[in-house]
Design an enzyme around this catalytic site. Structure first.
Site, PDB file in Angstrom:
ATOM      1  N   TYR A 292       0.834  -1.342  -0.083  1.00 24.19           N
ATOM      2  CA  TYR A 292       0.058  -0.039  -0.065  1.00 24.19           C
ATOM      3  C   TYR A 292       0.953   1.199  -0.033  1.00 24.19           C
ATOM      4  O   TYR A 292       1.773   1.329   0.885  1.00 24.19           O
ATOM      5  CB  TYR A 292      -0.840  -0.067   1.288  1.00 24.19           C
ATOM      6  N   TYR A 342      -5.916   5.764  -6.907  1.00 24.69           N
ATOM      7  CA  TYR A 342      -6.017   5.544  -5.446  1.00 24.69           C
ATOM      8  C   TYR A 342      -7.434   4.830  -5.136  1.00 24.69           C
ATOM      9  O   TYR A 342      -8.331   5.727  -5.024  1.00 24.69           O
ATOM     10  CB  TYR A 342      -5.763   6.697  -4.669  1.00 24.69           C
TER      11      TYR A 342
END
Lengths: 387, 426
Positions: A292, A342
């Site tokens: 991430y 995102y």
């Protein structure tokens, strides 16, 4: 009883990734879910469980209504922003493994660029009438009120303790953007950057530059989970969930775990240890990973917490292109959240599925085990997908 | 030479414009309204056969009305239009220096003649890029010069100054019964650390239960206020409500062992020794902030001893609006809050003619009703908004030949509203 390998991802789906979707968040989640079901060769009526992020604006029942799903036997939500991403798949896997549901869809859809932008001051986070709101009282009134700023505090300390530099952070961005450059679905398709581009990008929250920060995006992603046994007979086959974990560490806060001895991200260490325990694997067994990457420093810190290298040595681990395609551990082969989009980590899970299937645009040859993590700096989660 | 400079030169070259007569003669009703609004009870302004007009009203007699058209060729007006056209659309009074030859009497007809004295700029100022425009004005009655005024305004481009930050707009802390003691402490000038009364453990952030011994018997200690920078960042973007950017925020490790976040000056480094200070935002909130040890700012300059009795005037919307209208100043920023805010102001604010009147009232209330004000030079600063208090002090500078020179300062919460020098004959 073990969760490992009992459930599998049978389908993935997504909308296009953009800066302005032009449609509602419910519609984005519905489109992504239909795409994932089509990928799996299932119908909406096959779905009996739904799971998403606590932050998602689409209620499970709203999505079920929209797609004409029948009875739901399982629905759940995971808290803590992007930390929820792999946790939703864990929820689905546990529901399937325990027999409380047969087909569970994990979804996330938002207009995070054209609507509510997470990169702006999150005043509402400090006004929540709950313990999270109270926690934020110790930071927000002083102006520490954006995700980038909260990470910058940890990044500065990390640089101080281990000698990492802004260039080291920049290498993560360069790798992500290199991978995005060959991914037609990425917002930054055909737009690689150099380390010089990174170093000349403006300061957002010193030491973080613009190119240390992920994009803000509109879009939706959905993941279909069913039993591995059933998935093997479906259209796209099975990508077994070899391990699925959540983690929170002592004295945990949301983005501001500043009050414990180490300013790092031990919560991802909790996730890592559980992933290795469930899977029986070790870092050496991982062929590629999706870490991430809302902010580049966290990618370095995750490599250390997960055991890919020793504490403080991530800057050396990544120095020679190890995290780029062709390297020892290619990371974020879809371009990550800096390069592709995102979508709160859900697009990274989809990329991990493609790597196991062998269908990524930046395929790592023979990838058998892929590790995925969710939002760091918060209570988080992770997965190992594999064959 | 720029087009703008050419227009200024052309206006300057005209010299004094043709005198323009005020709409009304000097009259008792306007004097009475003015005296009521300003609160000036000098018997000389009372209606009757001996009624005089306050010197501070000199400009009032020739103010354009609410709907009056500007006469063509007025230098200040033409200069303002030229600057408006160039994007310098906002205006701020900076200086107003008046002299008075004598008081006026009801029935007298006052005329004004103006010339453009100077235009200086463009200059970068705190409020924005702008030009200082100075005009000279002469008031006459039947050709007799009765008063003069040097008037200087800053005409600036809105949005080009330092962004003004309203500190009270910051994100406020949620406070509950578990954390109230901390915020009560900062308001009282104490940095409080929760302490478990059972096992003695210190803890920040606080909570209802001791994580070590599970006692729910909590107290606090007052911290020494010393610590060291554990980490820090400099926030550049995006804008943060109530904060001026860039903003340096640090995590301080207190000598007592707990950590707290606070704002620090730019340029700190990890390990720097810091001390706490208390940053009062408003009645509701005081923040504990940090600065390097030994860098306590100089104590604020003590207010000079006032030779005149201190006068504190609460500013109310009624005061602002009634005085604006009594001085025939119909600019929206003095009576319409919505429009004032749309022009970038926090609220409506006192107009210059009123400040002139208040300063003269302050001095003559002290020196006596027979005082003759000879001159009054104002330098204008922070705006005086409703719900603030205007605090006047005065210092006698000299007394020569029957003329007393007095410096008056009028302060509001934002700083000095006005610095004035008056010459009076007592």
């Amino acid at each position: 009883m073990s969760l490992s390998g009992v459930a599998a991802i049978a389908g993935i789906g997504a909308t296009e990734f953009s800066k302005e979707s032009g449609r509602s968040e419910l519609q984005l989640s519905a489109e992504a879910t239909l795409a994932a079901l089509a990928d799996a060769g299932l119908e909406a009526s096959d779905v009996d469980g739904l799971t998403t992020f606590t932050m998602d604006s689409t209620a499970e029942i709203a999505l079920a209504r929209e797609l004409g799903m029948g009875e739901l036997r399982f629905f759940s939500r995971i808290n803590y922003g992007g930390g929820a991403a792999c946790g939703t798949v864990q929820q689905a896997a546990m529901a399937v493994a325990t027999g409380v549901a047969d087909v569970v869809v994990a979804y996330r859809g938002f207009n995070e660029r054209s609507g509510h932008r997470f990169g702006q001051v999150q005043g509402a986070a400090a006004a929540q009438a709950n313990t999270n709101g109270l926690d934020n009282a110790w930071t927000y009134p002083y102006g520490l009120s954006t995700p980038a700023a909260t990470v910058a505090m940890q990044a500065r300390r990390y640089m101080h303790e281990y000698g990492a530099t802004s260039e080291d952070f920049g290498r993560v961005a360069v790798a992500d953007r290199r991978h995005a450059a060959t991914n037609p679905n990425a917002f930054f398709y055909e737009k690689p950057i150099t380390l010089e581009d990174h170093q000349s990008s403006r300061m957002i929250a010193d030491p973080l530059r613009l190119l240390d920060c992920c994009q803000e995006s509109d879009g939706g992603v959905a993941i279909v989970v069913t039993s591995t046994e059933r998935a093997r007979d479906l259209k796209a086959g099975a990508v077994p969930i070899v391990a699925a974990a959540q983690g929170s560490a002592p004295d945990q806060f949301v983005m501001t775990s500043y009050f414990r001895d180490d300013l790092g991200i031990p919560e991802i260490g909790v996730v890592g240890r559980e992933l290795w325990r469930q899977s029986g694997l070790s870092p050496d067994d991982i062929d590629t990973a999706v870490l991430y990457d809302h902010f580049t420093p966290y990618v370095l810190m995750q490599l250390e917490e997960l055991g890919f290298c020793a504490t403080g040595e991530a800057k050396d681990f990544i120095a020679d292109g190890a995290i780029e395609i062709g390297g020892r551990l290619p990371l974020n082969t879809h371009g990550g959240q800096l390069g592709e989009a995102y979508i709160h980590g859900m697009n990274g899970i989809a990329e991990a599925v493609r790597q196991v299937r062998g269908t990524s645009v930046n395929q790592v040859a023979g990838a058998r085990h892929v590790l995925v993590t969710a939002g760091t700096g918060v209570p988080t989660s992770g997965l190992i997908l594999g064959t | 030479m720029s087009d703008l400079q050419e227009r200024f030169d052309e206006i300057k070259a005209r010299g004094y414009a043709e005198a323009r007569e005020g709409a009304d003669p000097v009259n008792e009703p306007m004097i009475r309204h003015w005296a009521e609004a300003i609160g000036d009870t000098n018997p000389r302004w009372q209606p009757g056969p001996d009624c005089e007009a306050p010197p501070a009203m000199a400009q009032v007699w020739t103010m354009p009305g609410l709907v009056a058209e500007r006469p063509p060729g007025e230098p200040l007006w033409d200069t303002m239009v030229a600057l408006d056209d160039a994007g310098y659309t906002s205006v701020l009074g900076t200086n107003c220096d008046q002299t008075y030859a004598r008081t006026l009497r009801p029935g007298e007809r006052v005329s004004i003649s103006s010339r453009l004295d100077d235009v200086v700029g463009p200059k970068q100022t705190g409020v924005g890029e702008g030009y200082f425009v100075t005009t000279r004005n002469t008031w006459t009655v039947d050709g007799e010069e009765v008063a003069t005024m040097l008037f200087r305004v800053l005409k600036f481009k809105p949005g080009t100054g330092r962004p003004t930050v309203d500190r009270t707009k910051l994100v406020r802390p949620m406070v509950n019964r578990d954390s109230a003691f901390f915020w009560e402490g900062t308001a009282a000038g104490e940095l409080r650390i929760q302490k478990c009364n059972a096992c003695g453990e210190l803890r920040h952030p606080p909570g209802p239960v001791c994580p070590s011994c599970h006692a729910m018997d909590r107290g606090y200690v007052v911290a020494s206020g010393r610590g060291a920078v554990h980490s820090f960042l400099e926030h550049h973007a995006p804008q943060v409500p109530g904060k001026q950017l860039p903003l340096t925020i640090a995590l301080i490790e207190l000598d007592e062992g707990v950590r707290m976040v606070g704002e620090v000056p730019a340029g700190v480094a990890i390990g720097d020794a810091m001390e706490v200070w208390f940053d009062r935002i408003d009645d509701e909130l005081t923040l504990a902030q940090w600065r390097p040890v030994g860098t306590a700012p100089a104590e604020p300059e003590p207010e000079p001893a006032s030779d005149l009795p201190v006068w504190e005037l609460p500013i109310t919307p009624t005061l602002v609006v009634s005085t604006a209208l009594a001085t025939r100043d119909f600019q929206d920023v003095h009576h319409d809050r919505d429009l004032a805010q749309s022009h970038g102001s926090k609220d409506i604010f006192l107009n210059i003619l009123t400040t002139t009147g208040l300063v003269q009232r302050y001095v003559t209330d002290w020196s006596g009703p027979q005082t003759q004000v000879l001159s009054c030079a104002l330098r204008l600063g922070a705006p005086a908004h409703p719900y603030d208090t205007l605090r006047f002090t005065g210092e006698i500078v000299s007394e020569d030949d029957g003329v007393t020179t007095i410096d008056v300062t009028g302060r509001v919460s934002l700083g000095n509203h006005v610095n004035a020098r008056l010459e009076v004959r007592r």
